[in-house]
Design an enzyme around this catalytic site. Structure first.
Site, PDB file in Angstrom:
ATOM      1  CG  HIS A  29       3.420   6.433  -3.503  1.00 46.69           C
ATOM      2  ND1 HIS A  29       2.602   7.105  -4.376  1.00 46.69           N
ATOM      3  CD2 HIS A  29       3.138   5.120  -3.673  1.00 46.69           C
ATOM      4  CE1 HIS A  29       1.849   6.234  -5.039  1.00 46.69           C
ATOM      5  NE2 HIS A  29       2.160   5.020  -4.636  1.00 46.69           N
ATOM      6  CE1 TYR A  45      -2.067   4.922   2.411  1.00 44.52           C
ATOM      7  CE2 TYR A  45      -4.009   5.070   1.027  1.00 44.52           C
ATOM      8  CZ  TYR A  45      -2.649   5.227   1.199  1.00 44.52           C
ATOM      9  OH  TYR A  45      -1.867   5.698   0.162  1.00 44.52           O
ATOM     10  CB  THR A  73      -5.546   8.755  -1.666  1.00 45.70           C
ATOM     11  OG1 THR A  73      -5.127   7.502  -1.109  1.00 45.70           O
ATOM     12  CG2 THR A  73      -5.961   8.573  -3.110  1.00 45.70           C
ATOM     13  NE  ARG A 126      -8.267  -0.943  -2.868  1.00 47.41           N
ATOM     14  CZ  ARG A 126      -7.000  -0.555  -2.930  1.00 47.41           C
ATOM     15  NH1 ARG A 126      -6.495   0.202  -1.985  1.00 47.41           N
ATOM     16  NH2 ARG A 126      -6.234  -0.921  -3.933  1.00 47.41           N
ATOM     17  CG  HIS A 177      -0.659   0.107 -10.415  1.00 45.97           C
ATOM     18  ND1 HIS A 177       0.604   0.646 -10.574  1.00 45.97           N
ATOM     19  CD2 HIS A 177      -1.110   0.602  -9.228  1.00 45.97           C
ATOM     20  CE1 HIS A 177       0.892   1.418  -9.532  1.00 45.97           C
ATOM     21  NE2 HIS A 177      -0.131   1.411  -8.701  1.00 45.97           N
ATOM     22  CG  ASP A 245       3.010   0.967  -5.540  1.00 48.70           C
ATOM     23  OD1 ASP A 245       2.711   2.169  -5.546  1.00 48.70           O
ATOM     24  OD2 ASP A 245       2.341   0.114  -4.927  1.00 48.70           O
TER      25      ASP A 245
HETATM   26  C1  0GY Z   1      -0.498   2.844  -5.358  1.00 47.85           C
HETATM   27  C2  0GY Z   1      -1.652   2.066  -5.029  1.00 47.85           C
HETATM   28  C3  0GY Z   1      -2.490   2.280  -3.988  1.00 47.85           C
HETATM   29  C4  0GY Z   1      -2.606   3.493  -3.248  1.00 47.85           C
HETATM   30  C5  0GY Z   1      -2.635   4.716  -3.805  1.00 47.85           C
HETATM   31  O1  0GY Z   1      -2.980   6.996  -3.801  1.00 47.85           O
HETATM   32  C6  0GY Z   1      -2.982   5.970  -3.131  1.00 47.85           C
HETATM   33  O2  0GY Z   1      -3.275   5.978  -1.941  1.00 47.85           O
HETATM   34  O3  0GY Z   1      -2.358   4.856  -5.087  1.00 47.85           O
HETATM   35  C7  0GY Z   1      -3.409   1.182  -3.625  1.00 47.85           C
HETATM   36  O4  0GY Z   1      -3.861   1.166  -2.470  1.00 47.85           O
HETATM   37  O5  0GY Z   1      -3.705   0.323  -4.479  1.00 47.85           O
HETATM   38  O6  0GY Z   1      -0.230   3.117  -6.528  1.00 47.85           O
HETATM   39  O7  0GY Z   1       0.210   3.240  -4.449  1.00 47.85           O
END
Ligand code: 0GY
Length: 293
Positions: A29, A45, A73, A126, A177, A245
């Protein structure tokens, strides 16, 4: 909102395992920087800033050649940080965006031109608010003509309910995952066996064998997750991807060391051929396939 999770590892270990030339980190990311690319008001978050220059430096340090940057997200449907990273990558990064059903063909084309090759649907309560399945179906129908796929993020108990939606999509479906198996249950448990069964029945389903740091009960070097990763890699060698990740949003308790994660690869992709498919052939076909004439 203050950052509510650990910052990414400041000083990852140099991995003993060196990925083959051309290897792709197919799940990572970019976050912000917030001053330039503000986080979405609806986010669940607030991450630490983790920009493209840091991502590309990590890529080089670990010995990878390319990245697939996945919209998280916390940036909502604002894909500007993602597009900025793709454009700065000299063609060495491709992306997965988050879009709404209001997106136009011209906007999809612009994302495609920047290097986006998929959209992500996030089903973790979440992380994201519920989106009706007919909306997701309309988004998938809009991006399918561009050859894009849909990346899905869900937790293992939810597969039963979501499988009809996934099967209805007119695109490939790439699971984040491994569908988050419950490692305590073991690979023989019906929950994980259902996932394998689904992959064996539907050749359009791919899986990322990533994120042991989120699934492990034992902690680093995450040996308790290896049997799950290995089962998928051995059963479906042409439909697996791997990614760091980075920068590991929402990790609490410990922060993953990307060098340790890289060193885990030969434990579940045990032959040179399996690693070539996982790290080069599969991600290149999915994300750079249309570059090869
Ligand atoms: C990941 C996993 C997470 C977060 C997100 O889009 C996201 O915010 O995918 C997580 O919190 O498990 O793949 O980064």
């Amino acid at each position: 909102m203050d950052a509510d999770w650990l910052p990414f590892h400041p000083n990852p270990t140099r991995p003993a395992y060196r990925p083959p030339a051309g290897a792709v980190d197919a799940h990572c990311h970019v976050f912000g920087p917030e001053a330039q690319f503000p986080y979405a008001p609806e986010r669940k978050y607030t991450p630490c800033d983790a920009g493209k220059d840091q991502l590309f430096a990590l890529r080089d340090f670990l010995g990878f050649s390319r990245n697939v940057v996945v919209q998280a997200t916390c940036h909502g449907k604002d894909n500007r940080a993602l597009v900025d990273a793709l454009k700065a990558s000299n063609g060495l990064a491709r992306g997965v965006a988050t879009v709404g059903e209001e997106i136009t063909e011209a906007e999809i084309q612009a994302l495609h031109d920047a290097g986006v090759r998929g959209v992500r649907f996030n089903f973790l309560k979440r992380l994201a608010d519920f989106t009706p399945h007919d909306v997701l179906q309309r988004i998938a129908a809009k991006v399918a003509p561009f050859g894009w796929h849909v990346v899905v993020y869900f937790e293992a108990p939810d597969l039963v309910e979501l499988q009809p939606l996934f099967t209805s999509l007119p695109t490939r479906v790439v699971v984040d995952h491994m569908g988050r198996p419950d490692v305590a249950l073991g690979v023989e448990h019906p929950q994980f066996q259902r996932f394998l069964q689904w992959m064996s029945e539907d050749p359009d389903v791919w899986s990322k064998v990533s994120c042991p740091e989120r699934l492990s009960l034992a902690g680093p070097p995450y040996d308790d997750v290896v049997p799950f990763q290995r089962a998928i890699v051995e059963c479906f060698p042409d439909r697996v991807l791997w990614g760091t990740d980075w920068p590991h949003p929402n990790l609490k308790g410990h922060m993953a060391d990307d060098g340790v994660l890289t060193d885990q690869i030969p434990k579940f992709a045990t032959t040179e051929e399996a690693r070539r498919r996982l790290l080069i052939d599969n991600p290149m076909a999915l994300y750079w396939g249309d570059d090869r004439g």
